[in-house]
Scaffold this motif. Sequence first.
Motif, PDB file in Angstrom:
ATOM      1  N   VAL A 109      11.918  -1.894  -6.473  1.00  0.00           N
ATOM      2  CA  VAL A 109      11.166  -1.389  -7.620  1.00  0.00           C
ATOM      3  C   VAL A 109      10.724   0.045  -7.357  1.00  0.00           C
ATOM      4  O   VAL A 109      10.574   0.458  -6.200  1.00  0.00           O
ATOM      5  CB  VAL A 109       9.927  -2.261  -7.916  1.00  0.00           C
ATOM      6  N   LYS A 110      10.526   0.765  -8.445  1.00  0.00           N
ATOM      7  CA  LYS A 110      10.009   2.129  -8.367  1.00  0.00           C
ATOM      8  C   LYS A 110       8.565   2.113  -8.852  1.00  0.00           C
ATOM      9  O   LYS A 110       8.273   1.600  -9.928  1.00  0.00           O
ATOM     10  CB  LYS A 110      10.847   3.070  -9.235  1.00  0.00           C
ATOM     11  N   ALA A 111       7.661   2.636  -8.035  1.00  0.00           N
ATOM     12  CA  ALA A 111       6.240   2.633  -8.370  1.00  0.00           C
ATOM     13  C   ALA A 111       5.931   3.715  -9.398  1.00  0.00           C
ATOM     14  O   ALA A 111       6.431   4.837  -9.296  1.00  0.00           O
ATOM     15  CB  ALA A 111       5.404   2.852  -7.115  1.00  0.00           C
ATOM     16  N   HIS A 112       5.092   3.360 -10.381  1.00  0.00           N
ATOM     17  CA  HIS A 112       4.659   4.309 -11.405  1.00  0.00           C
ATOM     18  C   HIS A 112       3.170   4.601 -11.290  1.00  0.00           C
ATOM     19  O   HIS A 112       2.533   5.020 -12.259  1.00  0.00           O
ATOM     20  CB  HIS A 112       4.993   3.776 -12.800  1.00  0.00           C
ATOM     21  N   PHE A 113       2.605   4.360 -10.113  1.00  0.00           N
ATOM     22  CA  PHE A 113       1.201   4.691  -9.874  1.00  0.00           C
ATOM     23  C   PHE A 113       1.004   4.869  -8.374  1.00  0.00           C
ATOM     24  O   PHE A 113       1.814   4.432  -7.562  1.00  0.00           O
ATOM     25  CB  PHE A 113       0.269   3.591 -10.403  1.00  0.00           C
ATOM     26  N   PHE A 133       1.350   3.848  -1.089  1.00  0.00           N
ATOM     27  CA  PHE A 133       2.533   4.479  -1.669  1.00  0.00           C
ATOM     28  C   PHE A 133       2.099   5.413  -2.790  1.00  0.00           C
ATOM     29  O   PHE A 133       0.938   5.380  -3.235  1.00  0.00           O
ATOM     30  CB  PHE A 133       3.529   3.430  -2.187  1.00  0.00           C
ATOM     31  N   GLN A 134       3.021   6.243  -3.222  1.00  0.00           N
ATOM     32  CA  GLN A 134       2.749   7.196  -4.286  1.00  0.00           C
ATOM     33  C   GLN A 134       3.714   6.969  -5.442  1.00  0.00           C
ATOM     34  O   GLN A 134       4.763   6.317  -5.289  1.00  0.00           O
ATOM     35  CB  GLN A 134       2.879   8.637  -3.763  1.00  0.00           C
ATOM     36  N   LEU A 193       3.243   1.701 -17.550  1.00  0.00           N
ATOM     37  CA  LEU A 193       4.326   1.109 -16.775  1.00  0.00           C
ATOM     38  C   LEU A 193       3.944   1.171 -15.297  1.00  0.00           C
ATOM     39  O   LEU A 193       3.609   2.219 -14.780  1.00  0.00           O
ATOM     40  CB  LEU A 193       5.626   1.885 -17.011  1.00  0.00           C
ATOM     41  N   LEU A 194       3.962   0.024 -14.628  1.00  0.00           N
ATOM     42  CA  LEU A 194       3.537  -0.044 -13.238  1.00  0.00           C
ATOM     43  C   LEU A 194       4.713   0.030 -12.274  1.00  0.00           C
ATOM     44  O   LEU A 194       4.730   0.835 -11.349  1.00  0.00           O
ATOM     45  CB  LEU A 194       2.747  -1.337 -12.997  1.00  0.00           C
ATOM     46  N   TYR A 195       5.663  -0.861 -12.438  1.00  0.00           N
ATOM     47  CA  TYR A 195       6.864  -0.872 -11.607  1.00  0.00           C
ATOM     48  C   TYR A 195       8.077  -0.917 -12.521  1.00  0.00           C
ATOM     49  O   TYR A 195       8.045  -1.547 -13.574  1.00  0.00           O
ATOM     50  CB  TYR A 195       6.932  -2.113 -10.704  1.00  0.00           C
TER      51      TYR A 195
END
Length: 281
Positions: free
Chosen positions: A152-156, A175-176, A248-250
């Motif tokens: 997954v790609k983090a959005h926060f 994480f960033q 959007l979170l992940y």
Amino acid sequence: MQSCQSKEGLELLSLLSDTHIQSLLLAHDSIAEGEMELESQPVEGKTFTQWGGETVKIVRIEKAQDVPLGATVRNEMDSVVISRIVRGGAAERSGLLSEGDEILEINGIEIRGKDVNQVFDILADMHGLLTFVLIPSAQTKPPPPKETVIHVKAHFDYDPSDDPYVPCRELGLSFQKGDILHVISQADPNWWQAYRDGDEDNQPLAGLVPGKTFQQQREAMKQTIEEDKESEKPGKLWCAKKRKRKKLLYSHRNDVNSSLVTSHVVPTQPRLYLLRNRDQK
């Protein structure tokens, strides 16, 4: 006593030569010899014995200095119970600790009656061969199914040192926004176990990150609190309210173009949810 000619000496010799007494002494010596061997030659492993009328297991695990054991605990009344085994840690590699085991002692220090913060301080100062006295979990869990790693790609941004609800800050993974996370376990929907992309070789112990639903609930609660504060400002007009965009979170990272859009989930009892019992390492 065999050379003794007195009446008392001959009577004592007769008693000690009795078959039942000889069997009793032999059993006593065998048990004593086994216990002496366990104390004098400790090795990593597990044994079962009786402890205050209860069947307990004695577990020995090697822990490196300044490295987390890889397990978190929770309080259940006066008991301290293992609540989570983290992938890649000494606890998971040994296979000797199980979720639900109650910890009675660690290296001779009594644990029952202590809170999770005290247990954390005790473990933080320990390294080398640790001896745990445990009451085994009453639940027999089937072998966990093989979980598929999701990317997954983090959005926060996330910093466990600023999160009062993370089960153990030392096990939290920071994480960033934009980082790629390899989620290896979603057994706990609130706290996933994951590696940050590129850290797998340098960091064998997985980290804890907030699960998607749990983070959505926190974001929804934060938004509700902010809206309540805005409405309390003097001169605030109640005739209209601007709708905020869903955050959007992940996003799923099976391929570059795919993404999973998430929506807010408002908790039915948010305050009770956020005040859940916190467990520590």
